[in-house]
Design an enzyme around this catalytic site. Sequence first.
Site, PDB file in Angstrom:
ATOM      1  N   LYS A   1      -0.133  -4.898   2.343  1.00 46.93           N
ATOM      2  CA  LYS A   1      -0.494  -5.468   3.648  1.00 46.93           C
ATOM      3  C   LYS A   1       0.701  -5.794   4.544  1.00 46.93           C
ATOM      4  O   LYS A   1       0.549  -5.945   5.748  1.00 46.93           O
ATOM      5  CB  LYS A   1      -1.303  -6.756   3.427  1.00 46.93           C
ATOM      6  CG  LYS A   1      -2.678  -6.497   2.857  1.00 46.93           C
ATOM      7  CD  LYS A   1      -3.588  -5.794   3.859  1.00 46.93           C
ATOM      8  CE  LYS A   1      -4.718  -5.062   3.180  1.00 46.93           C
ATOM      9  NZ  LYS A   1      -4.704  -3.631   3.468  1.00 46.93           N
TER      10      LYS A   1
ATOM     11  N   HIS B   1      -5.287   9.242   1.406  1.00 48.02           N
ATOM     12  CA  HIS B   1      -5.972   8.852   0.169  1.00 48.02           C
ATOM     13  C   HIS B   1      -7.313   8.202   0.475  1.00 48.02           C
ATOM     14  O   HIS B   1      -7.387   7.301   1.299  1.00 48.02           O
ATOM     15  CB  HIS B   1      -5.110   7.859  -0.632  1.00 48.02           C
ATOM     16  CG  HIS B   1      -3.934   8.497  -1.293  1.00 48.02           C
ATOM     17  ND1 HIS B   1      -3.111   7.801  -2.153  1.00 48.02           N
ATOM     18  CD2 HIS B   1      -3.437   9.752  -1.228  1.00 48.02           C
ATOM     19  CE1 HIS B   1      -2.161   8.612  -2.589  1.00 48.02           C
ATOM     20  NE2 HIS B   1      -2.325   9.812  -2.043  1.00 48.02           N
TER      21      HIS B   1
ATOM     22  N   TYR C   1      -8.722  -3.395   1.405  1.00 44.80           N
ATOM     23  CA  TYR C   1      -7.565  -2.536   1.137  1.00 44.80           C
ATOM     24  C   TYR C   1      -7.328  -1.557   2.287  1.00 44.80           C
ATOM     25  O   TYR C   1      -6.196  -1.370   2.732  1.00 44.80           O
ATOM     26  CB  TYR C   1      -7.763  -1.764  -0.172  1.00 44.80           C
ATOM     27  CG  TYR C   1      -6.500  -1.095  -0.668  1.00 44.80           C
ATOM     28  CD1 TYR C   1      -6.129   0.172  -0.228  1.00 44.80           C
ATOM     29  CD2 TYR C   1      -5.648  -1.729  -1.563  1.00 44.80           C
ATOM     30  CE1 TYR C   1      -4.956   0.788  -0.650  1.00 44.80           C
ATOM     31  CE2 TYR C   1      -4.479  -1.133  -2.011  1.00 44.80           C
ATOM     32  CZ  TYR C   1      -4.137   0.128  -1.540  1.00 44.80           C
ATOM     33  OH  TYR C   1      -2.970   0.721  -1.965  1.00 44.80           O
TER      34      TYR C   1
ATOM     35  N   TYR D   1      -3.220   1.065  -9.954  1.00 49.47           N
ATOM     36  CA  TYR D   1      -2.868  -0.348 -10.136  1.00 49.47           C
ATOM     37  C   TYR D   1      -3.323  -0.717 -11.549  1.00 49.47           C
ATOM     38  O   TYR D   1      -4.496  -0.585 -11.876  1.00 49.47           O
ATOM     39  CB  TYR D   1      -3.613  -1.237  -9.135  1.00 49.47           C
ATOM     40  CG  TYR D   1      -3.145  -1.122  -7.712  1.00 49.47           C
ATOM     41  CD1 TYR D   1      -3.600  -0.106  -6.871  1.00 49.47           C
ATOM     42  CD2 TYR D   1      -2.238  -2.045  -7.180  1.00 49.47           C
ATOM     43  CE1 TYR D   1      -3.175  -0.017  -5.547  1.00 49.47           C
ATOM     44  CE2 TYR D   1      -1.812  -1.958  -5.858  1.00 49.47           C
ATOM     45  CZ  TYR D   1      -2.290  -0.937  -5.058  1.00 49.47           C
ATOM     46  OH  TYR D   1      -1.853  -0.846  -3.759  1.00 49.47           O
TER      47      TYR D   1
ATOM     48  N   PRO E   1       3.217  -7.644  -2.330  1.00 48.45           N
ATOM     49  CA  PRO E   1       2.927  -6.257  -1.930  1.00 48.45           C
ATOM     50  C   PRO E   1       1.717  -5.632  -2.626  1.00 48.45           C
ATOM     51  O   PRO E   1       1.337  -4.514  -2.306  1.00 48.45           O
ATOM     52  CB  PRO E   1       4.210  -5.512  -2.265  1.00 48.45           C
ATOM     53  CG  PRO E   1       4.976  -6.388  -3.172  1.00 48.45           C
ATOM     54  CD  PRO E   1       4.534  -7.772  -2.935  1.00 48.45           C
TER      55      PRO E   1
HETATM   56  P1  FAS Z   1      11.793  -6.641   8.217  1.00 45.62           P
HETATM   57  O1  FAS Z   1      12.335  -7.669   7.261  1.00 45.62           O
HETATM   58  O2  FAS Z   1      11.467  -5.279   7.724  1.00 45.62           O
HETATM   59  O3  FAS Z   1      12.824  -6.426   9.419  1.00 45.62           O
HETATM   60  C1  FAS Z   1      13.489  -7.526   9.993  1.00 45.62           C
HETATM   61  C2  FAS Z   1      14.788  -7.008  10.592  1.00 45.62           C
HETATM   62  O4  FAS Z   1      15.442  -8.106  11.245  1.00 45.62           O
HETATM   63  C3  FAS Z   1      15.754  -6.485   9.546  1.00 45.62           C
HETATM   64  O5  FAS Z   1      16.216  -5.208   9.907  1.00 45.62           O
HETATM   65  C4  FAS Z   1      16.862  -7.515   9.515  1.00 45.62           C
HETATM   66  O6  FAS Z   1      18.128  -6.951   9.257  1.00 45.62           O
HETATM   67  C5  FAS Z   1      16.802  -8.077  10.920  1.00 45.62           C
HETATM   68  N1  FAS Z   1      17.343  -9.437  11.026  1.00 45.62           N
HETATM   69  C6  FAS Z   1      17.226 -10.445  10.146  1.00 45.62           C
HETATM   70  N2  FAS Z   1      17.870 -11.547  10.602  1.00 45.62           N
HETATM   71  C7  FAS Z   1      18.408 -11.207  11.810  1.00 45.62           C
HETATM   72  C8  FAS Z   1      19.183 -11.896  12.768  1.00 45.62           C
HETATM   73  N3  FAS Z   1      19.547 -13.162  12.580  1.00 45.62           N
HETATM   74  N4  FAS Z   1      19.573 -11.237  13.889  1.00 45.62           N
HETATM   75  C9  FAS Z   1      19.189  -9.940  14.091  1.00 45.62           C
HETATM   76  N5  FAS Z   1      18.460  -9.229  13.218  1.00 45.62           N
HETATM   77  C10 FAS Z   1      18.076  -9.860  12.085  1.00 45.62           C
HETATM   78  N6  FAS Z   1       5.118  -4.273   2.144  1.00 45.62           N
HETATM   79  C11 FAS Z   1       4.190  -3.419   1.693  1.00 45.62           C
HETATM   80  O7  FAS Z   1       3.175  -3.234   2.371  1.00 45.62           O
HETATM   81  N7  FAS Z   1       4.369  -2.761   0.484  1.00 45.62           N
HETATM   82  C12 FAS Z   1       5.506  -2.936  -0.282  1.00 45.62           C
HETATM   83  O8  FAS Z   1       5.653  -2.349  -1.360  1.00 45.62           O
HETATM   84  C13 FAS Z   1       6.504  -3.803   0.171  1.00 45.62           C
HETATM   85  N8  FAS Z   1       7.663  -3.989  -0.554  1.00 45.62           N
HETATM   86  C14 FAS Z   1       8.621  -4.872  -0.085  1.00 45.62           C
HETATM   87  C15 FAS Z   1       9.827  -5.106  -0.787  1.00 45.62           C
HETATM   88  C16 FAS Z   1      10.775  -6.028  -0.318  1.00 45.62           C
HETATM   89  C17 FAS Z   1      12.056  -6.269  -1.086  1.00 45.62           C
HETATM   90  C18 FAS Z   1      10.536  -6.739   0.877  1.00 45.62           C
HETATM   91  C19 FAS Z   1      11.537  -7.757   1.389  1.00 45.62           C
HETATM   92  C20 FAS Z   1       9.346  -6.506   1.591  1.00 45.62           C
HETATM   93  C21 FAS Z   1       8.400  -5.573   1.123  1.00 45.62           C
HETATM   94  N9  FAS Z   1       7.213  -5.312   1.820  1.00 45.62           N
HETATM   95  C22 FAS Z   1       6.264  -4.457   1.389  1.00 45.62           C
HETATM   96  C23 FAS Z   1       6.957  -5.954   3.044  1.00 45.62           C
HETATM   97  C24 FAS Z   1       7.715  -5.211   4.100  1.00 45.62           C
HETATM   98  O9  FAS Z   1       7.294  -3.871   4.138  1.00 45.62           O
HETATM   99  C25 FAS Z   1       7.505  -5.963   5.379  1.00 45.62           C
HETATM  100  O10 FAS Z   1       6.142  -6.315   5.568  1.00 45.62           O
HETATM  101  C26 FAS Z   1       8.011  -5.224   6.584  1.00 45.62           C
HETATM  102  O11 FAS Z   1       9.348  -4.874   6.353  1.00 45.62           O
HETATM  103  C27 FAS Z   1       7.843  -6.151   7.784  1.00 45.62           C
HETATM  104  O12 FAS Z   1       8.591  -5.628   8.795  1.00 45.62           O
HETATM  105  P2  FAS Z   1       9.383  -6.610   9.781  1.00 45.62           P
HETATM  106  O13 FAS Z   1       8.478  -7.725  10.198  1.00 45.62           O
HETATM  107  O14 FAS Z   1       9.968  -5.715  10.808  1.00 45.62           O
HETATM  108  O15 FAS Z   1      10.523  -7.317   8.912  1.00 45.62           O
HETATM  109  C1  PHB Z   2       4.566   1.616  -2.439  1.00 47.16           C
HETATM  110  O1  PHB Z   2       4.285   2.831  -2.476  1.00 47.16           O
HETATM  111  O2  PHB Z   2       5.734   1.185  -2.307  1.00 47.16           O
HETATM  112  C2  PHB Z   2       3.446   0.614  -2.553  1.00 47.16           C
HETATM  113  C3  PHB Z   2       2.137   1.057  -2.490  1.00 47.16           C
HETATM  114  C4  PHB Z   2       1.104   0.134  -2.596  1.00 47.16           C
HETATM  115  C5  PHB Z   2       1.415  -1.198  -2.790  1.00 47.16           C
HETATM  116  C6  PHB Z   2       2.741  -1.638  -2.847  1.00 47.16           C
HETATM  117  C7  PHB Z   2       3.765  -0.720  -2.739  1.00 47.16           C
HETATM  118  O3  PHB Z   2       0.407  -2.101  -2.915  1.00 47.16           O
END
Ligand code: FAS
Ligand code: PHB
Length: 392
Positions: A297, A72, A385, A201, A293
């Site tokens: 980022k 994009h 962005y 958005y 989100p």
């Molecule tokens: P993660 O949380 O992905 O991974 C951490 C891992 O550690 C998990 O698998 C967990 O099970 C494990 N863990 C936890 N405790 C532990 C323990 N005690 N022992 C062993 N393992 C353990 N980012 C975006 O850019 N766009 C979005 O739309 C977006 N939506 C999101 C929605 C939700 C509900 C959440 C929570 C986050 C969202 N994010 C989004 C952010 C997300 O993408 C994170 O930035 C990304 O998962 C970060 O990756 P990790 O740092 O690996 O953490």
């Molecule tokens: C998504 O596709 O899940 C998404 C894209 C852009 C955002 C947040 C979530 O800023």
Amino acid sequence: MRTQVAIIGAGPSGLLLGQLLHQVGIDAVVIEQRSGDYVLGRIRAGVLEQGTIDLMDQLGLGERMHAEGLVHGGINLGFRNTRQRIDMQALTGGKQVMVYGQTEVTRDLMDARAACGAKTVYQAQNVRLHDFDGARPRVTYTKDGVNHEVECDFIAGCDGYHGVSRASAPQAALRTYEKVYPFGWLGVLSDTPPAAHELIYSNHERGFALCSMRSETRSRYYVQCSLDDKVEQWSDQAFWDELRRRLDPAVAEAMVTGPSIEKSIAPLRSFVAEPMRFGRLFLAGDAAHIVPPTGAKGLNLAASDVRYLARGLTEFYADKSEAGIDAYSDRCLRRVWKAVRFSWWFTSLMHKFPDGGEFGQKIQEAEIGYLLGSTAASTALAENYVGLPYEV
Ligand code: FAS
Ligand code: PHB
């Protein structure tokens, strides 16, 4: 068990770090509390910055991403029942983003790790970190009722916001900064064609909405919702009706709806823990910081953290230099805080705040109108962005 780096967490941070270390011959064990299927089942990020794409390419993991990812050059801002495109590619000298879901990034990394035979322990319980204030840290865990111990040189806390790593840091040395937003995002995944070719958005007096996608046939939508909302309260039809109300009429009328294949509510917060290093323990990704989100980022910050960490550990083992690991925290935090600021700014601009009132709505609309008419203001949004540059 003995390894050089014990990685806690098999999300994007942990798996990306594991592969970056494997690539330079540094041994690592990934210890994850959940099953691989559970990790893959979490629907999260959707947009990759160029820096994240480059890391996947560097690891030789870009084939499916480039084949299936959607490149994009712009995003659309909706307000006052209209929408206007921001040509980020033109404003940033050619930079673009790619829509390729976190689930797919994680799957590619899991497959690569399995293919190279590197060790990942899934469904590890009672994970505990020990002696990382010295030169011989350890990690203990239980698996199928058997206690295990991992002796290592370093521990990478890649276990997310609720993980054990940050909680294990000496709390007197930990400084945290947090802002909790008074709303959440209700997200829906559906096998329906996206509402538009690029993301929309939308600022609306009823609340924020986002139209995204995972492919040409799978859409990802979000509407701002109350923190009191429960997913069960939202029927598919109620979701589609509310989403349409918050979009310009042309998009709303053309939208193809269908059954949700995933529906979830995520709270929004900004959070930063400083520092990101405690002796031989390094925090990376969501373990150290959380962004709303809105700015897409979260996943990309995780990628830049582990890029810096992998470089620092490589210098330690290859050059016997501690310069990279000593600089890790400050280097990450300089980029983290810029992304936290952008994500806060964009969230503040596009969402309805309980105390905002009609004046607040008018101010937001005025700022969006100014932004769309100003090359300088649009460029500022675009360069944040698409992703600010990494420090060398
Ligand atoms: P993660 O949380 O992905 O991974 C951490 C891992 O550690 C998990 O698998 C967990 O099970 C494990 N863990 C936890 N405790 C532990 C323990 N005690 N022992 C062993 N393992 C353990 N980012 C975006 O850019 N766009 C979005 O739309 C977006 N939506 C999101 C929605 C939700 C509900 C959440 C929570 C986050 C969202 N994010 C989004 C952010 C997300 O993408 C994170 O930035 C990304 O998962 C970060 O990756 P990790 O740092 O690996 O953490
Ligand atoms: C998504 O596709 O899940 C998404 C894209 C852009 C955002 C947040 C979530 O800023």
